[in-house]
Design an enzyme around this catalytic site. Structure first.
Site, PDB file in Angstrom:
ATOM      1  N   ARG A 102       0.813  -1.232   0.000  1.00 54.73           N
ATOM      2  CA  ARG A 102       0.000   0.000   0.000  1.00 54.73           C
ATOM      3  C   ARG A 102       0.838   1.270   0.000  1.00 54.73           C
ATOM      4  NH1 ARG A 102      -3.128  -3.352   3.170  1.00 54.73           N
ATOM      5  NH2 ARG A 102      -4.969  -4.008   2.020  1.00 54.73           N
ATOM      6  N   LYS A 151       3.133  11.840 -11.402  1.00 51.51           N
ATOM      7  CA  LYS A 151       2.467  10.810 -12.212  1.00 51.51           C
ATOM      8  C   LYS A 151       3.357   9.581 -12.262  1.00 51.51           C
ATOM      9  CE  LYS A 151      -0.272  13.525 -15.508  1.00 51.51           C
ATOM     10  NZ  LYS A 151      -0.452  13.871 -16.936  1.00 51.51           N
ATOM     11  N   GLU A 167      10.729  19.062 -24.428  1.00 53.06           N
ATOM     12  CA  GLU A 167       9.917  19.445 -23.267  1.00 53.06           C
ATOM     13  C   GLU A 167      10.439  20.739 -22.647  1.00 53.06           C
ATOM     14  OE1 GLU A 167       7.136  18.008 -22.741  1.00 53.06           O
ATOM     15  OE2 GLU A 167       7.347  16.078 -23.742  1.00 53.06           O
ATOM     16  N   LYS A 198       7.607  23.642 -14.801  1.00 54.18           N
ATOM     17  CA  LYS A 198       6.710  22.491 -14.672  1.00 54.18           C
ATOM     18  C   LYS A 198       6.143  22.457 -13.248  1.00 54.18           C
ATOM     19  CE  LYS A 198       5.441  17.849 -15.190  1.00 54.18           C
ATOM     20  NZ  LYS A 198       5.575  16.524 -15.673  1.00 54.18           N
ATOM     21  N   GLU A 218      -4.512  17.416 -12.715  1.00 53.94           N
ATOM     22  CA  GLU A 218      -4.839  17.730 -14.109  1.00 53.94           C
ATOM     23  C   GLU A 218      -6.324  18.021 -14.324  1.00 53.94           C
ATOM     24  OE1 GLU A 218      -3.638  14.831 -17.144  1.00 53.94           O
ATOM     25  OE2 GLU A 218      -2.698  16.480 -18.189  1.00 53.94           O
ATOM     26  N   ARG A 262      -2.986  22.377 -15.674  1.00 54.58           N
ATOM     27  CA  ARG A 262      -1.959  21.400 -16.053  1.00 54.58           C
ATOM     28  C   ARG A 262      -2.076  20.986 -17.523  1.00 54.58           C
ATOM     29  NH1 ARG A 262       0.359  16.808 -11.954  1.00 54.58           N
ATOM     30  NH2 ARG A 262       1.713  15.781 -13.420  1.00 54.58           N
ATOM     31  N   ASN A 299       0.196  20.002 -22.211  1.00 53.03           N
ATOM     32  CA  ASN A 299      -0.095  19.175 -23.391  1.00 53.03           C
ATOM     33  C   ASN A 299       0.151  19.908 -24.699  1.00 53.03           C
ATOM     34  OD1 ASN A 299      -0.867  16.913 -21.963  1.00 53.03           O
ATOM     35  ND2 ASN A 299      -2.977  17.623 -21.750  1.00 53.03           N
ATOM     36  N   HIS A 342       1.279  18.085 -27.757  1.00 55.88           N
ATOM     37  CA  HIS A 342       1.162  16.648 -27.483  1.00 55.88           C
ATOM     38  C   HIS A 342      -0.048  15.989 -28.137  1.00 55.88           C
ATOM     39  CE1 HIS A 342       4.389  17.457 -24.748  1.00 55.88           C
ATOM     40  NE2 HIS A 342       4.436  16.207 -24.312  1.00 55.88           N
TER      41      HIS A 342
END
Ligand code: NAD
Length: 355
Positions: free
Chosen positions: A114, A136, A178, A214, A224, A228, A232, A235
């Protein structure tokens, strides 16, 4: 010591090994594991070990390199090793590698018993400026990227530009996509600086500035739900081109190479539908084409590319969602455009590279 504060943890620059050592002393973990892939095990692990005290104790878990191994099978391998080597809830996993290692290691740690602590020690430019920040974690399934994952923040991130010395120029350039994206969406002054990057000796200050951008975005919108989405930019089309190239090309585009194509197309859409000035469109195209190779985008591929975009989880109905620039340094999101408009951007790219 230079640090950036993120969502409950710090991102350390300069003297990273001293910072890591101090961090380990403060936390007194029962066991420390280092996850590498074969390449970072060879190239980066000796650098890490040399930077740590002689009594630094750890176990190594190594996975095969590459996106194709960012999957549940390798993840099970990591969980098994943690179990076999006696990891408990007070153990730490250090993820030493590119985005594949930091994403998969983060996921494995966030789910084992966990959740155990992990820190990110990113070793590619892409993972330093992007993958290791924002919480993420994840793995791929059935060729769908990052479809299984969690939002879990690491305990710390340690960034060391020295690791980049063994990375190929092509990988460096891919990561640069990026960095320059961060400039386009957030900071016009940074754009002027990052344009002059020296790939033979990347200035850690440029990495710091990129991470700072970032971090500003993800701390305002950790899950997001709004802002956020500006990350993208480039992208929506870039991901489709990346997937298409992966399925068709003998030597497929790297992520950043595809994103650079996406940014040219989406800068054009920004000019058409979001008020970006023509002169700034030209500046963006020039900056990207001076670094990234041109790609032959065939008209026959357009329908496939649109189909890939429609499959993307971010899209509703028939229109496709975009983050678009208003000007260099300012981006907004939730622009929904139809197929014809997207095809016009793909045509713009085709015509631009054939001039
Ligand atoms: P990667 O991890 O596959 O690394 C690229 C290659 O470089 C690999 O072969 C690796 O072994 C090698 N390598 C790594 N460091 C090295 C070094 N210092 N010297 C020599 N070789 C080295 O790829 P990547 O581009 O770092 O990351 C791509 C991944 O990142 C994708 O899976 C993507 O989904 C993920 N990503 C995640 C986020 C996020 O927010 N979590 C953001 C962007 C990308």
């Amino acid at each position: 010591m230079k640090t950036i504060d993120s969502l409950g943890y710090s991102i350390f620059f300069q003297n990273q090994f001293a910072s890591l050592n101090r961090f380990l002393k403060e936390r007194s973990y029962s066991k420390v594991f280092i996850l590498t892939d074969r390449n970072t095990g060879e190239q980066c692990l000796p650098v890490l070990i040399a930077g740590m005290p002689v009594d630094f104790e750890y176990d190594i878990i190594e996975v095969d390199p590459g996106e194709e191994n960012k999957n549940i099978d390798f993840c099970i391998g990591i969980w098994k090793m943690l179990l076999d080597f006696g990891a408990d809830r007070n153990s730490l996993l250090i993820n030493l590698g590119g985005g594949v290692v930091t994403d998969m290691g983060g996921f494995a740690a966030s789910t084992f018993k966990r959740g155990i602590d992990f820190v990110q020690m990113p070793t590619t430019l892409l993972s330093q400026v992007d993958a290791s920040v924002g919480g993420k974690t994840g793995i791929d399934m059935d060729s769908v990227k990052n479809i299984i994952g969690t939002f879990t923040q690491p305990q710390a991130v340690f960034i060391n530009a020295d690791f980049l010395k063994t990375l190929s120029k092509r990988q460096l350039i891919s990561g640069y996509a990026e960095m320059i994206k961060h400039a386009f969406i957030f900071d016009a002054d940074y754009f002027q600086e990052v344009k002059g990057i020296d790939f033979d000796d990347i200035d850690e200050e440029l990495i710091y500035r990129s991470v700072e951008i970032k971090n500003k975005v993800v701390t305002q919108d950790p899950k997001e739900q709004g802002l956020r989405k500006i990350l993208n930019f480039g992208h929506t089309i870039g991901h489709a081109v990346e997937t298409y190239s992966l399925n068709r090309d003998a030597n497929p585009l790297l992520h950043g190479e595809a994103i650079a194509i996406g940014m040219i197309c989406e800068a054009y859409l920004s000019y058409q539908y979001n008020g970006l000035k023509e002169g700034q469109l030209a500046e963006i195209v020039k900056a990207l084409r001076s670094i990234f190779p041109d790609y032959q985008l065939k008209s026959e591929s357009f329908s496939d590319l649109i189909a890939i975009m429609k499959n993307d989880k971010k899209n509703t109905d028939d229109n496709i969602g975009f983050a678009l620039l208003k000007e260099i340094g300012h981006c907004d999101f939730n622009h929904y455009l139809d197929e014809d408009k997207i095809k016009s951007a793909l045509t713009y790219y085709q015509e631009t590279v054939s001039e």
